[in-house]
Each structure stands twice: as structure tokens, then as C-alpha cells.
Design a protein around this motif. Sequence first.
Motif, PDB file in Angstrom:
ATOM      1  N   MET A   5       0.721  -1.304   0.011  1.00 34.27           N
ATOM      2  CA  MET A   5       0.296  -0.083  -0.139  1.00 34.27           C
ATOM      3  C   MET A   5       0.397   1.152   0.099  1.00 34.27           C
ATOM      4  O   MET A   5       1.749   1.183   0.578  1.00 34.27           O
ATOM      5  CB  MET A   5      -1.120  -0.263   1.368  1.00 34.27           C
ATOM      6  CG  MET A   5      -2.034  -1.504   1.368  1.00 34.27           C
ATOM      7  SD  MET A   5      -2.731  -0.817   2.655  1.00 34.27           S
ATOM      8  CE  MET A   5      -3.657   0.621   2.847  1.00 34.27           C
ATOM      9  N   SER A   9      -1.877   6.326   2.339  1.00 34.55           N
ATOM     10  CA  SER A   9      -2.940   5.225   2.535  1.00 34.55           C
ATOM     11  C   SER A   9      -3.232   3.832   3.720  1.00 34.55           C
ATOM     12  O   SER A   9      -3.580   4.045   4.411  1.00 34.55           O
ATOM     13  CB  SER A   9      -3.072   4.179   0.818  1.00 34.55           C
ATOM     14  OG  SER A   9      -4.249   3.151   1.780  1.00 34.55           O
ATOM     15  N   ASP A  13      -5.315   5.009   6.390  1.00 32.64           N
ATOM     16  CA  ASP A  13      -6.337   3.933   7.739  1.00 32.64           C
ATOM     17  C   ASP A  13      -5.273   4.102   9.535  1.00 32.64           C
ATOM     18  O   ASP A  13      -6.309   3.643   9.895  1.00 32.64           O
ATOM     19  CB  ASP A  13      -5.397   2.938   7.268  1.00 32.64           C
ATOM     20  CG  ASP A  13      -5.765   1.940   5.600  1.00 32.64           C
ATOM     21  OD1 ASP A  13      -6.352   2.524   5.240  1.00 32.64           O
ATOM     22  OD2 ASP A  13      -5.364   1.082   5.589  1.00 32.64           O
TER      23      ASP A  13
END
Length: 53
Positions: A5, A9, A13
Motif C-alpha cells: 500500500m 493510504s 488507515d
Amino acid sequence: MVKHMPDWSRFLDFMDFCAAYYTIGLVRCAVFSFMLIGLVMLFRKVFFRNGLF
């Protein structure tokens, strides 16, 4: 093949997790406050009927 990822990102999260954790803490505090206010009102009505509290 493992797809990694992007860093942004993973950061988003992490921010989602932090927001959920903080919200759960606030909800717990609000529920505890409502229960405590109910208990204080009950004590005022039962034990301190004629006095100041």
C-alpha cells in the motif's frame, strides 16, 4: 507477488483507527456521565428531599 500500500493510504488507515478509538472513548464518557447524572438525581429525590445538595 505482494502489492504494498502507498504510504499515504497507510496513514489514512491509521487516522481512521485513531478517529474510531477517540469516538469510542467519547461515547463511553457520555454514557458514564448520563448514568452518573441519573444516580445523582435519584439521590437528590430520595435522600436530600428537604435539604440543599
